[in-house]
Design a protein around this motif. Structure first.
Motif, mmCIF file in Angstrom:
data_model
loop_
_atom_site.group_PDB
_atom_site.id
_atom_site.type_symbol
_atom_site.label_atom_id
_atom_site.label_comp_id
_atom_site.label_asym_id
_atom_site.label_seq_id
_atom_site.Cartn_x
_atom_site.Cartn_y
_atom_site.Cartn_z
ATOM 1 N N ASN A 44 0.858 -1.182 0.000
ATOM 2 C CA ASN A 44 0.000 0.000 0.000
ATOM 3 C C ASN A 44 0.895 1.233 0.000
ATOM 4 N N THR B 55 1.959 5.301 -1.836
ATOM 5 C CA THR B 55 1.603 6.494 -2.602
ATOM 6 C C THR B 55 2.763 6.803 -3.523
ATOM 7 N N SER C 218 -2.206 -1.964 -3.449
ATOM 8 C CA SER C 218 -2.766 -0.735 -4.012
ATOM 9 C C SER C 218 -1.685 0.316 -4.134
ATOM 10 N N ALA D 121 -4.084 4.662 -3.083
ATOM 11 C CA ALA D 121 -5.412 4.484 -2.475
ATOM 12 C C ALA D 121 -5.648 5.597 -1.454
ATOM 13 N N ALA D 122 -6.897 5.930 -1.232
ATOM 14 C CA ALA D 122 -7.234 6.947 -0.241
ATOM 15 C C ALA D 122 -6.848 6.479 1.155
ATOM 16 N N ALA D 123 -6.414 7.405 1.976
ATOM 17 C CA ALA D 123 -6.036 7.058 3.347
ATOM 18 C C ALA D 123 -7.242 6.948 4.258
ATOM 19 N N THR D 124 -8.333 7.614 3.878
ATOM 20 C CA THR D 124 -9.557 7.574 4.684
ATOM 21 C C THR D 124 -10.757 7.378 3.763
ATOM 22 N N ASP E 79 -14.245 5.180 2.320
ATOM 23 C CA ASP E 79 -14.722 3.815 2.111
ATOM 24 C C ASP E 79 -13.956 3.061 1.031
ATOM 25 N N LYS E 80 -12.900 3.673 0.453
ATOM 26 C CA LYS E 80 -12.108 2.980 -0.574
ATOM 27 C C LYS E 80 -10.625 3.020 -0.216
ATOM 28 N N THR E 81 -10.345 2.575 0.991
ATOM 29 C CA THR E 81 -8.963 2.464 1.449
ATOM 30 C C THR E 81 -8.408 1.085 1.098
ATOM 31 N N ASP F 270 -7.357 -1.113 3.252
ATOM 32 C CA ASP F 270 -7.951 -2.086 4.167
ATOM 33 C C ASP F 270 -9.347 -2.493 3.715
#
Length: 636
Positions: free
Chosen positions: A180, A182, A261, A264-267, A269-271, A273
């Protein structure tokens, strides 16, 4: 187009090898140990050399400035992008590599404004002058430079290759490492396969474990080697999230958490995790039927355009390896090194130049090696499952022959690599007329003969190269042990002792060439790259052999003297080095065998006696021929 792997399901496309063989590579650490420092601070590099920057804590970058304006990115300057890392001792998985194009000075700095790294002396130079605009002067200027440094965080990389390394199956676990991250647009994601059998497939967030239409996909690759030499590269084209997984259904890798990923967004609903949790509930994984897709699959740097399915098979010996000279700078696929027990040398120790004589030595050795590789491969194929001789020997013996074939390929590359390094021509491939359609015994005899020729010719060429091309000695000498072990295996397959003599024979390489050219090579089959290395003598016809019944020792031979060769004749018995002997040939063609000989020896019909081995060629009229004499003890 060359094919490097089994022909059953693989078609390959090769990359163009443009890197100069003499180019050097340098590593520079950035911020290692928590220091605001490049190490080394100064490099001297030549055009074509490459430099890779490795990043440590906390968040550094490499930026190019002019000498006059340190700490400010110059127009069209090199920039790595910022690379966060929490460890002062373990390098980040992201690196940045540049190629030096000329010898002009290059000035670099870290543009991190939190702590004003550039102004604190975190600068670096390539090819800085020793007077005038020196590195020390540049560093002093940086310490007085205005703040803030540029460019700001978020600026995209330029002027080099930014690469994120991702291990597939890290440490034998069902994980991508890192899984995961960036990353900046333009970064190359380099996935490297590890044991045991994984794949890399892009998905959407909503449908983990299922391939994304138009997404990237890399094949399954079963391997037990680490590093495997097999990588898959994908470029980050925008800042949208990238989701990927392993499609292996055994142990349900994707559902077991082998997902990853990028961006991916850090926060929300599409993290990452959330993606991993969805994958745990996903239906059975799938993979596109044909790979690779979108990205670039490489084996030891060679681009693989298609694998003819979704499994990369590198477990077999491809017939094209036998009849093709690898292009300059290339390496064999990883299974060859695995079968051989190692690859070609990283450094041959080449001298600045090569003599014309050494060029001929290498070409002659390649000529002999071409035949050895072809014969070993033919026998291995026939002894393998489904071959004409399958089951004649245990599987372990057949596998050993596969290893011997791979070792012979590595040896041959010594000659082709060296010739190509000096821009000299390699030898054309020939077609051979061996009796491989007959018995295993006839094939064994042929292989043992060519092995002995190869060993003898190496000993000869090493002696000749010592004065002017001494770099050749270790390159050739280190092959002798391997070829001697090959001979031992073949001896045992022939029910002979593994080692029948304390030393190897010395055979003039011209006679070794003559034997192969006259006995095995189909006339006119060597193509445009055909070479000659002396006179091709007729085969020595051994009409009769007399063996002592009680000991099995060969005591005499009867040979046929070629028509047109008048006068006295002798047999030169070329045994272990230092054991050259001559016996006269009587009027009926009979010559006695020296009683001290053991194992296989070479015989040459000559018109003179007491010549040194190096000079036998000057008086030869037929031969050489290999003859088995005896084992000095034990049963024969």
């Amino acid at each position: 187009m060359l094919s490097w792997f089994g022909t059953s399901n693989i078609a390959l496309g090769l990359a163009t090898f443009a890197t100069l063989a003499s180019a050097a590579h340098y590593d520079v650490t950035v911020g290692k140990g928590g220091q605001l420092k490049f190490d080394p601070e100064i490099l001297t590099a030549q055009p074509g050399d490459t430099v890779t920057y490795k990043f440590f804590a906390k968040n550094h970058a490499v930026a190019q400035s002019t000498f006059a304006n340190p700490c400010q990115l110059q127009e069209n300057g090199i920039f790595s992008g910022f690379t966060p890392n929490t460890s002062p001792d373990v390098e980040a998985p992201t690196t940045f590599t540049i190629t030096v194009n000329d010898t002009k000075p290059l000035w670099f700095y870290c543009p991190q404004t939190n702590g004003n790294h550039c102004q604190s002396g975190m600068v670096h130079a390539i090819n800085a002058p020793s007077t005038g605009n020196t590195f020390d002067a540049y560093k002093a200027g940086a310490q007085k430079a205005a703040t803030p440094s540029t460019p700001p965080a978020g600026t995209l990389p330029a002027g080099g290759l930014r690469k994120l390394h991702i291990d597939v199956g890290f440490n034998g676990n069902l994980v991508f490492n890192p899984n995961n991250v960036t990353e900046l647009v333009g970064t190359v994601l380099e996935f490297e396969y590890n044991p045991a059998n994984h794949s890399i497939v892009q998905s959407s967030f909503d449908k983990p474990c299922q391939p994304l239409d138009g997404g990237f996909a890399a094949p399954f690759f079963p391997t037990q080697q680490s590093p495997s030499g097999v990588t898959f590269e994908v470029v980050v084209k925008d800042d949208k999230p990238i989701w990927f997984y392993c499609a292996q259904t055994t142990k349900t890798h994707c559902q077991a958490g082998m997902v990853g990923s990028v961006n991916a967004a850090a926060t929300g609903d599409k993290t990452f995790d959330a993606f991993k949790a969805l994958a745990a509930k996903a239906p059975p994984s799938t993979i596109p039927p044909n790979t690779p897709l979108v990205g670039t699959l490489k084996v030891n740097g060679t681009i693989i355009s298609s694998v003819g399915g979704n499994v990369l098979n590198t477990t077999g010996l491809d017939p094209s390896l036998v009849g093709t000279v690898p292009p300059p700078g290339s390496t064999y696929p990883p299974n060859i090194g695995g079968m051989a027990g190692g690859n070609q040398p990283v450094d041959y120790g080449w001298a600045p130049s090569i003599s014309d004589e050494a060029v001929e030595f290498l070409q002659a050795l390649q000529y002999i090696s071409n035949a050895l590789v072809a014969f070993l491969f033919e026998g291995f194929t026939r002894l393998s499952e489904g071959g004409a001789w399958a089951g004649v020997y245990p599987v372990s013996i057949t596998q050993t022959l596969g290893s011997l074939t791979a070792q012979a390929l590595i040896h041959r590359k010594t000659y082709t690599d060296s010739l190509q390094h000096y821009n000299k021509s390699t030898v054309g491939m020939c077609q051979y007329t061996a009796n491989t359609s007959g018995s295993v015994d006839s094939w064994l005899a042929d292989v043992q003969t060519i092995l002995a020729l190869s060993i003898s010719a190496k000993v000869d060429t090493m002696a000749l190269a010592a004065a002017n091309d001494s770099w050749l000695i270790p390159a050739l000498a280190t092959e002798l042990g391997s070829e001697a072990r090959m001979g031992a295996v073949i001896n045992m397959m022939q029910s002979h002792f593994a080692s029948t003599a304390p030393r190897e024979a010395l055979m003039p390489y011209q006679l070794a060439y003559s034997y192969i050219a006259s006995k095995y090579v189909a006339p006119g089959s060597c193509g445009d790259g055909s070479k000659e290395f002396g006179k091709v003598f007729p085969a020595l016809a051994v009409k009769e052999k007399t063996v002592e019944p009680s000991s099995g020792r060969l005591v005499s031979v009867k040979v046929e003297v070629p028509s047109g060769s008048a006068g006295d004749h002798w047999i030169a018995w070329i045994g272990a080095w230092g054991g050259l002997q001559y016996t006269a040939v009587d009027a009926s063609g009979v010559a006695s065998v020296p009683p001290s000989l053991s194992g296989h020896v070479w015989v040459v019909l000559t018109t003179k006696k007491d010549l040194k081995a190096r000079d036998i060629e000057t008086a030869a009229v037929a031969g050489p021929e290999m003859i088995w004499t005896t084992q000095q003890w034990g049963s024969s």
